[in-house]
Design a protein around this motif. Structure first.
Motif, mmCIF file in Angstrom:
data_model
loop_
_atom_site.group_PDB
_atom_site.id
_atom_site.type_symbol
_atom_site.label_atom_id
_atom_site.label_comp_id
_atom_site.label_asym_id
_atom_site.label_seq_id
_atom_site.Cartn_x
_atom_site.Cartn_y
_atom_site.Cartn_z
ATOM 1 N N THR A 1 2.405 -0.963 -7.546
ATOM 2 C CA THR A 1 1.306 -1.850 -6.587
ATOM 3 C C THR A 1 0.514 -2.593 -7.555
ATOM 4 O O THR A 1 -0.114 -3.652 -7.042
ATOM 5 N N GLU A 2 0.318 -2.329 -8.676
ATOM 6 C CA GLU A 2 -0.731 -3.351 -9.701
ATOM 7 C C GLU A 2 0.122 -4.321 -9.930
ATOM 8 O O GLU A 2 -0.713 -5.481 -9.840
ATOM 9 N N LEU B 1 3.111 0.304 0.806
ATOM 10 C CA LEU B 1 2.894 1.345 0.225
ATOM 11 C C LEU B 1 1.749 2.415 0.083
ATOM 12 O O LEU B 1 1.562 3.331 0.114
ATOM 13 N N LYS B 2 0.635 1.542 0.610
ATOM 14 C CA LYS B 2 -0.642 2.094 0.694
ATOM 15 C C LYS B 2 -1.233 1.445 1.953
ATOM 16 O O LYS B 2 -2.094 0.705 2.055
ATOM 17 N N LYS C 1 3.819 -6.224 0.767
ATOM 18 C CA LYS C 1 4.601 -5.159 -0.172
ATOM 19 C C LYS C 1 3.633 -3.906 -0.611
ATOM 20 O O LYS C 1 4.141 -2.831 -0.536
ATOM 21 N N ILE C 2 2.411 -4.175 -0.910
ATOM 22 C CA ILE C 2 1.428 -3.140 -1.337
ATOM 23 C C ILE C 2 1.078 -2.249 -0.100
ATOM 24 O O ILE C 2 0.962 -1.293 -0.247
ATOM 25 N N GLU D 1 7.696 -0.172 -6.785
ATOM 26 C CA GLU D 1 6.486 0.682 -6.110
ATOM 27 C C GLU D 1 5.277 0.375 -6.969
ATOM 28 O O GLU D 1 4.332 0.980 -6.904
ATOM 29 N N TYR E 1 1.130 -9.061 -0.939
ATOM 30 C CA TYR E 1 0.131 -8.084 -0.082
ATOM 31 C C TYR E 1 0.731 -6.971 0.792
ATOM 32 O O TYR E 1 0.525 -5.910 0.815
ATOM 33 N N LEU F 1 -6.826 -4.331 0.736
ATOM 34 C CA LEU F 1 -5.651 -5.044 0.839
ATOM 35 C C LEU F 1 -5.778 -6.063 2.124
ATOM 36 O O LEU F 1 -5.147 -7.185 2.094
ATOM 37 N N TRP G 1 2.164 -6.008 -7.945
ATOM 38 C CA TRP G 1 2.359 -6.804 -6.849
ATOM 39 C C TRP G 1 0.848 -7.320 -6.738
ATOM 40 O O TRP G 1 0.965 -8.518 -6.169
ATOM 41 N N TYR G 2 -0.076 -6.679 -6.749
ATOM 42 C CA TYR G 2 -1.603 -7.162 -6.609
ATOM 43 C C TYR G 2 -1.783 -8.374 -7.520
ATOM 44 O O TYR G 2 -2.193 -9.551 -7.089
#
Length: 406
Positions: A297-298, A326-327, A322-323, A295, A320, A333, A300-301
Motif C-alpha cells: 500500500t505504501e 486493500l484498506k 487499489k489501496i 499489496e 487510491y 484514502l 501505491w500511495y
C-alpha cells in the motif's frame, strides 16, 4: 593419485587380514576408518556394522558410524549411534559434542544444550562446545546466556574467530550495539577476509546511525564479495540516510542487476528518485514494486501522490482505488481521493468542460462523505477549511454534509 594410493594400502592389508581372521572386529573397524577417509561412507558403515556384529560393545565403531550417518544426512540414525557409543563409553566428550551438533540440526535444541554441557563437564576448556552451546541458546533467543557461553569460548581460545563473530550476533540482538561492533572488529582482526563480519558490522553501524562507517564496512564486504546484492542494497540504504540519493540509486541499481525481484529495493529507489524530483522515474520504480508485491500500500500511495503532482489525476485515482480495495476502512484514502477529484475539477474548468466538472464534483463529494462517515470528528472540520477542496466547497451537496452537525 598419490593420496588415493596411500589410503588404499591399509584397506588392501585389511582385506588380507580379514581373509586370515574374518572374526577380528578391530580389522573391520580399521577398514571402515580407511573407507571413511576416502569418502566411501556406505562401505565404511558396512565395515563398522561387521565390527559391531562381532563386538557389540565397540564404542569407537558406533561413534564413527554416527559421524558417517551425519554426513549422509541420516540424522536420527546418527543420534542413535552416538547414544549407543555413549552408553558404552559415557566419558567421550567428542561424542557428546557431535551428538549436540546433530540434535541442534534436528531442532531438538534443549537436548543439544544438555549434550554440549556434558561435553564441557568432561572437558571444561572445550571451546567449540562452549561456542555451539552459545549458538543453540541464540537460536532460542536466550541472548544473555549465549553471550556468557561465547565469553567462555574466547576465554579458553582468545583467537577463536567464529565465537567472536557469533557473540557479536547475540550482542546485536540483545540491543548491545556498541559491544557487537567491538566483537565484529575482533573477528575481523583475526580473519580480515570474513565478509559476513564486515557485512553485519555494517548493519550494526547503520543501526547506530553511523552511516559513513557503515558504508565503509559495506565497501569492505563488496571488495570480498562484489556480487552480493544484499551488501549493495544496505549500502544504498545507508547512503539514502545521508541524503546521498544519486549514490543510493547507483548502489540499488547494482543490487537490482544481481537480484531484479527485490521489491524493497525498487520501492526505496522510487523514494530516492522522488526526493530528486524525478517523479516519472519514481513512478516507474513503484510500478515494479507493485508488480512484485501487489499489496504494497505504501508504494501505491506514493505513486498516487506523485501522479497527483504531475496532474495525472485519473491515474492517481486508480492508485487510491487499489489501496482502498486493500484498506477499505481508512478515511484518509477517501479524503485524499476527494482532493484529487477536486483538483481534477479545476483542470476540467480550465478545459471548459462542464460535464467533466460535474462528474468530478460528484465524485469528490461522495468521497468526502465516506471519509466523514468513517471519522466525523476529524474530517468534518478538515474538509470545511481545506483549500484543496475549494472547487467544491460552495456546492449545496457539500454544504448539506454539515447540516445539523457542529
Amino acid at each position: 593419485m598419490q593420496k588415493v594410493a596411500s589410503i588404499e594400502k591399509p584397506i588392501e592389508r585389511g582385506e588380507k587380514m580379514i581373509e586370515i581372521n574374518p572374526q577380528d572386529a578391530q580389522t573391520w573397524y580399521e577398514r571402515g576408518n580407511a573407507l571413511l577417509e576416502m569418502g566411501r561412507l556406505p562401505a565404511a558403515i558396512e565395515s563398522w556394522d561387521k565390527a559391531i556384529e562381532l563386538e557389540p560393545k565397540f564404542p569407537e565403531a558406533w561413534y564413527n558410524k554416527g559421524l558417517a550417518l551425519r554426513k549422509l544426512g541420516q540424522l536420527e540414525a546418527a543420534v542413535s549411534c552416538y547414544n549407543k557409543s555413549l552408553k558404552i563409553k559415557p566419558e567421550n566428550p567428542e561424542a557428546w559434542y557431535n551428538r549436540g551438533n546433530v540434535l541442534r540440526k534436528l531442532g531438538r535444541l534443549s537436548e543439544a544444550i544438555a549434550s554440549y554441557e556434558r561435553a564441557i563437564e568432561l572437558k571444561p576448556d572445550y571451546c567449540q562446545a562452549w561456542s555451539n552451546r552459545g549458538n543453540t541458546l541464540a537460536n532460542l533467543e536466550k541472548y544473555s546466556e549465549a553471550i556468557e557461553s561465547y565469553n567462555k569460548a574466547v576465554a579458553f581460545s582468545a583467537n577463536y574467530c567464529e565465537a567472536w563473530y557469533n557473540k557479536a550476533f547475540a550482542l546485536r540482538n540483545s540491543g548491545q550495539n556498541a559491544e557487537a561492533i567491538a566483537a565484529y572488529d575482533k573477528a575481523i582482526e583475526l580473519k580480515a577476509d570474513l565478509h559476513q563480519a564486515w557485512y553485519n558490522r555494517g548493519i550494526a553501524l547503520a543501526e547506530a546511525k553511523l552511516y559513513p562507517e557503515a558504508i565503509a564496512s559495506y565497501d569492505k564486504t563488496l571488495e570480498l564479495r562484489p556480487n552480493s546484492p544484499e551488501a549493495w542494497k544496505k549500502r544504498g540504504t545507508a547512503q539514502a540516510q545521508l541524503g546521498q540519493f544519486a549514490e543510493a540509486i547507483a548502489s540499488w541499481d547494482k543490487a537490482l542487476e544481481l537480484k531484479s525481484d527485490d521489491s524493497e529495493v525498487w520501492y526505496n529507489r522510487g523514494l530516492a528518485l522522488a526526493n530528486l524530483k524525478h517523479l516519472e522515474e519514481a513512478i516507474a520504480s513503484w510500478d515494479k514494486t507493485v508488480e512484485l508485491q501487489p499489496e504494497n500500500t505504501e508504494a501505491w500511495y506514493n505513486k498516487a501522490v506523485a501522479l497527483k503532482k504531475l496532474k495525472r489525476y485519473a491515474e492517481a485515482i486508480v492508485s487510491y482505488d487499489k489501496i482502498i480495495a486493500l484498506k477499505p476502512d481508512d478515511p484518509n484514502l477517501y479524503y485524499q481521493k476527494a482532493c484529487v477529484y477536486a483538483q481534477e475539477k479545476q483542470a476540467d474548468y480550465q478545459k471548459n468542460s462542464p460535464e467533466a466538472q460535474a462528474t468530478s464534483t460528484t465524485n469528490a463529494i461522495e468521497n468526502v462523505k465516506k471519509a466523514i462517515e468513517l471519522d466525523p470528528d476529524k474530517y468534518l472540520k478538515m474538509c470545511k477549511n481545506d483549500s484543496k477542496l475549494h472547487t467544491i466547497q460552495k456546492d449545496v451537496r457539500f454544504l448539506a454534509l454539515f447540516q445539523g452537525k457542529q
